[in-house]
Design a protein around this motif. Sequence first.
Motif, PDB file in Angstrom:
ATOM      1  N   ILE A  93      12.560  -8.042  10.855  1.00  0.00           N
ATOM      2  CA  ILE A  93      13.814  -8.470  11.485  1.00  0.00           C
ATOM      3  C   ILE A  93      14.227  -7.510  12.590  1.00  0.00           C
ATOM      4  O   ILE A  93      14.597  -7.922  13.691  1.00  0.00           O
ATOM      5  CB  ILE A  93      14.929  -8.578  10.421  1.00  0.00           C
ATOM      6  CG1 ILE A  93      14.641  -9.755   9.484  1.00  0.00           C
ATOM      7  CG2 ILE A  93      16.292  -8.751  11.085  1.00  0.00           C
ATOM      8  CD1 ILE A  93      15.601  -9.831   8.321  1.00  0.00           C
ATOM      9  N   PHE A  94      14.167  -6.212  12.291  1.00  0.00           N
ATOM     10  CA  PHE A  94      14.649  -5.206  13.241  1.00  0.00           C
ATOM     11  C   PHE A  94      13.501  -4.719  14.119  1.00  0.00           C
ATOM     12  O   PHE A  94      12.557  -4.097  13.611  1.00  0.00           O
ATOM     13  CB  PHE A  94      15.253  -4.012  12.497  1.00  0.00           C
ATOM     14  CG  PHE A  94      16.409  -4.363  11.609  1.00  0.00           C
ATOM     15  CD1 PHE A  94      17.568  -4.914  12.139  1.00  0.00           C
ATOM     16  CD2 PHE A  94      16.348  -4.140  10.251  1.00  0.00           C
ATOM     17  CE1 PHE A  94      18.633  -5.237  11.333  1.00  0.00           C
ATOM     18  CE2 PHE A  94      17.407  -4.456   9.436  1.00  0.00           C
ATOM     19  CZ  PHE A  94      18.553  -5.012   9.972  1.00  0.00           C
ATOM     20  N   PRO A  95      13.538  -4.974  15.411  1.00  0.00           N
ATOM     21  CA  PRO A  95      12.506  -4.420  16.302  1.00  0.00           C
ATOM     22  C   PRO A  95      12.561  -2.891  16.302  1.00  0.00           C
ATOM     23  O   PRO A  95      13.612  -2.289  16.055  1.00  0.00           O
ATOM     24  CB  PRO A  95      12.885  -4.993  17.677  1.00  0.00           C
ATOM     25  CG  PRO A  95      13.766  -6.165  17.383  1.00  0.00           C
ATOM     26  CD  PRO A  95      14.495  -5.830  16.127  1.00  0.00           C
ATOM     27  N   ASN A  96      11.424  -2.278  16.580  1.00  0.00           N
ATOM     28  CA  ASN A  96      11.321  -0.812  16.657  1.00  0.00           C
ATOM     29  C   ASN A  96      11.709  -0.131  15.352  1.00  0.00           C
ATOM     30  O   ASN A  96      12.270   0.965  15.338  1.00  0.00           O
ATOM     31  CB  ASN A  96      12.189  -0.250  17.791  1.00  0.00           C
ATOM     32  CG  ASN A  96      11.859  -0.867  19.131  1.00  0.00           C
ATOM     33  OD1 ASN A  96      10.719  -1.173  19.403  1.00  0.00           O
ATOM     34  ND2 ASN A  96      12.879  -1.051  19.961  1.00  0.00           N
ATOM     35  N   SER A  97      11.447  -0.792  14.222  1.00  0.00           N
ATOM     36  CA  SER A  97      11.771  -0.199  12.927  1.00  0.00           C
ATOM     37  C   SER A  97      10.496   0.244  12.217  1.00  0.00           C
ATOM     38  O   SER A  97       9.397  -0.243  12.498  1.00  0.00           O
ATOM     39  CB  SER A  97      12.539  -1.192  12.050  1.00  0.00           C
ATOM     40  OG  SER A  97      11.762  -2.352  11.798  1.00  0.00           O
ATOM     41  N   HIS A  98      10.677   1.175  11.286  1.00  0.00           N
ATOM     42  CA  HIS A  98       9.565   1.720  10.516  1.00  0.00           C
ATOM     43  C   HIS A  98       9.969   1.746   9.046  1.00  0.00           C
ATOM     44  O   HIS A  98      11.075   2.166   8.714  1.00  0.00           O
ATOM     45  CB  HIS A  98       9.205   3.130  10.978  1.00  0.00           C
ATOM     46  CG  HIS A  98       9.033   3.249  12.465  1.00  0.00           C
ATOM     47  ND1 HIS A  98       7.853   2.962  13.111  1.00  0.00           N
ATOM     48  CD2 HIS A  98       9.920   3.606  13.439  1.00  0.00           C
ATOM     49  CE1 HIS A  98       8.009   3.146  14.406  1.00  0.00           C
ATOM     50  NE2 HIS A  98       9.252   3.534  14.636  1.00  0.00           N
ATOM     51  N   CYS A 156      14.706  12.330   9.737  1.00  0.00           N
ATOM     52  CA  CYS A 156      15.092  11.262  10.668  1.00  0.00           C
ATOM     53  C   CYS A 156      15.763  11.835  11.912  1.00  0.00           C
ATOM     54  O   CYS A 156      15.493  11.390  13.038  1.00  0.00           O
ATOM     55  CB  CYS A 156      16.020  10.276   9.971  1.00  0.00           C
ATOM     56  SG  CYS A 156      15.213   9.233   8.727  1.00  0.00           S
ATOM     57  N   ARG A 157      16.642  12.804  11.747  1.00  0.00           N
ATOM     58  CA  ARG A 157      17.310  13.402  12.903  1.00  0.00           C
ATOM     59  C   ARG A 157      16.313  14.131  13.801  1.00  0.00           C
ATOM     60  O   ARG A 157      16.446  14.096  15.027  1.00  0.00           O
ATOM     61  CB  ARG A 157      18.399  14.362  12.431  1.00  0.00           C
ATOM     62  CG  ARG A 157      19.601  13.681  11.776  1.00  0.00           C
ATOM     63  CD  ARG A 157      20.721  14.675  11.531  1.00  0.00           C
ATOM     64  NE  ARG A 157      21.872  14.027  10.903  1.00  0.00           N
ATOM     65  CZ  ARG A 157      22.113  14.045   9.597  1.00  0.00           C
ATOM     66  NH1 ARG A 157      21.272  14.681   8.788  1.00  0.00           N
ATOM     67  NH2 ARG A 157      23.179  13.443   9.100  1.00  0.00           N
ATOM     68  N   SER A 158      15.317  14.787  13.203  1.00  0.00           N
ATOM     69  CA  SER A 158      14.323  15.498  14.012  1.00  0.00           C
ATOM     70  C   SER A 158      13.452  14.532  14.805  1.00  0.00           C
ATOM     71  O   SER A 158      12.885  14.902  15.833  1.00  0.00           O
ATOM     72  CB  SER A 158      13.440  16.370  13.115  1.00  0.00           C
ATOM     73  OG  SER A 158      12.633  15.578  12.251  1.00  0.00           O
ATOM     74  N   PRO A 218      17.152   1.130  19.892  1.00  0.00           N
ATOM     75  CA  PRO A 218      17.351   1.759  18.582  1.00  0.00           C
ATOM     76  C   PRO A 218      16.017   2.077  17.915  1.00  0.00           C
ATOM     77  O   PRO A 218      15.012   1.390  18.114  1.00  0.00           O
ATOM     78  CB  PRO A 218      18.134   0.701  17.797  1.00  0.00           C
ATOM     79  CG  PRO A 218      17.868  -0.582  18.498  1.00  0.00           C
ATOM     80  CD  PRO A 218      17.671  -0.246  19.937  1.00  0.00           C
ATOM     81  N   ASN A 219      16.021   3.126  17.133  1.00  0.00           N
ATOM     82  CA  ASN A 219      14.857   3.565  16.368  1.00  0.00           C
ATOM     83  C   ASN A 219      15.286   3.610  14.907  1.00  0.00           C
ATOM     84  O   ASN A 219      16.096   4.447  14.524  1.00  0.00           O
ATOM     85  CB  ASN A 219      14.379   4.929  16.867  1.00  0.00           C
ATOM     86  CG  ASN A 219      13.145   5.413  16.140  1.00  0.00           C
ATOM     87  OD1 ASN A 219      12.441   4.636  15.503  1.00  0.00           O
ATOM     88  ND2 ASN A 219      12.877   6.708  16.213  1.00  0.00           N
ATOM     89  N   ILE A 220      14.776   2.704  14.081  1.00  0.00           N
ATOM     90  CA  ILE A 220      15.299   2.463  12.738  1.00  0.00           C
ATOM     91  C   ILE A 220      14.255   2.837  11.692  1.00  0.00           C
ATOM     92  O   ILE A 220      13.063   2.545  11.855  1.00  0.00           O
ATOM     93  CB  ILE A 220      15.713   0.992  12.572  1.00  0.00           C
ATOM     94  CG1 ILE A 220      16.767   0.615  13.625  1.00  0.00           C
ATOM     95  CG2 ILE A 220      16.235   0.709  11.181  1.00  0.00           C
ATOM     96  CD1 ILE A 220      17.092  -0.856  13.659  1.00  0.00           C
ATOM     97  N   THR A 222      17.879   6.509  15.113  1.00  0.00           N
ATOM     98  CA  THR A 222      19.268   6.133  15.391  1.00  0.00           C
ATOM     99  C   THR A 222      19.968   5.527  14.187  1.00  0.00           C
ATOM    100  O   THR A 222      21.193   5.646  14.065  1.00  0.00           O
ATOM    101  CB  THR A 222      19.327   5.133  16.552  1.00  0.00           C
ATOM    102  OG1 THR A 222      18.577   3.952  16.204  1.00  0.00           O
ATOM    103  CG2 THR A 222      18.741   5.745  17.823  1.00  0.00           C
ATOM    104  N   ASP A 223      19.216   4.842  13.308  1.00  0.00           N
ATOM    105  CA  ASP A 223      19.842   4.195  12.156  1.00  0.00           C
ATOM    106  C   ASP A 223      18.930   4.298  10.950  1.00  0.00           C
ATOM    107  O   ASP A 223      17.699   4.117  11.052  1.00  0.00           O
ATOM    108  CB  ASP A 223      20.140   2.725  12.456  1.00  0.00           C
ATOM    109  CG  ASP A 223      21.200   2.550  13.517  1.00  0.00           C
ATOM    110  OD1 ASP A 223      22.385   2.572  13.174  1.00  0.00           O
ATOM    111  OD2 ASP A 223      20.828   2.417  14.695  1.00  0.00           O
TER     112      ASP A 223
END
Length: 302
Positions: free
Chosen positions: A107-112, A128-130, A83-85, A134-135
Amino acid sequence: MMRRQARLRREYLYRKSIEERQRTIQENKAKVKNALDKSHILPSALRKDALLLAEKTDWDDEGGQGIVTHEDDEYRWAGVEDPNIVITTSRDPSAKLKQFAKELKLIFPNSHRINRGSYEMTTLLEWCRSKNVTDFVQVHEHRGQPDTLIISHLPYGPTAMFSLTNVIMRHDIPNMGTMSQQYPHLIFHNFKSRLGQRVVNILKHLFPVPKEDSKRVITFANQDDFISFRHHTYKKEDGKNVVLEEVGPRMEMKLYSIKLGTVENIDAADTEWQLKPFMNTSKKRRYLSDDPGFLTKNATEA
């Protein structure tokens, strides 16, 4: 890009529109098969189409999950891609809300984490869509206290909204442990209903698949429809004893709405489930652990 998004959205809505019809056929096939297996009388409403339904049951596999739902379409890449958050706040956040957003990033890996600034929600979601996000996670506050968590799955939804209570930051926890960067193992306790499984599906896909030797654990424990969030690391001492260290933050979450859309068009989206005032007086009902009514139409008729 806009035409492609509109076309994909129309295709998604069409697939979702035929889902209820397929579900009805699947349920009728199950009723006919059950009646034939137990030598019971067929329901009168199914006698006309019983032979056709019985023939179709021969092609159903034992291990199948029935029809393909819009939930399968929403999370079709789950487990294949991490996931990419993106995490943000409401406008003009307080210092405490900014700190809470930073802790969510841990908490969330791969988050920004991005600053909300003066950006419109539509602009943020298009960006975000471009970027293949993912969330989209957004936190709100009331008088400096975080009180709302919104999780919107991209590109089409769903959007789950939780109220937050008893939020305790990491540095307010005594004997706080060290934050680990490993992918966490997840524990979900007492999510037994269809609504509970839907919430599990939304929450678990915020995290990538962990490795077996990961020493990090995140727990979502449901009790009376309040979800207790706890975050721990563990280690073994003397090769036998396991020692837990809480690393925080700590909070209680309560689901109050699931929308079949993204956060920028939340008012126009269909409501999958919503907490109603009369539900608060039904003390014996537990919507995440029992199943009194998953869909809004069932909850309205209750």
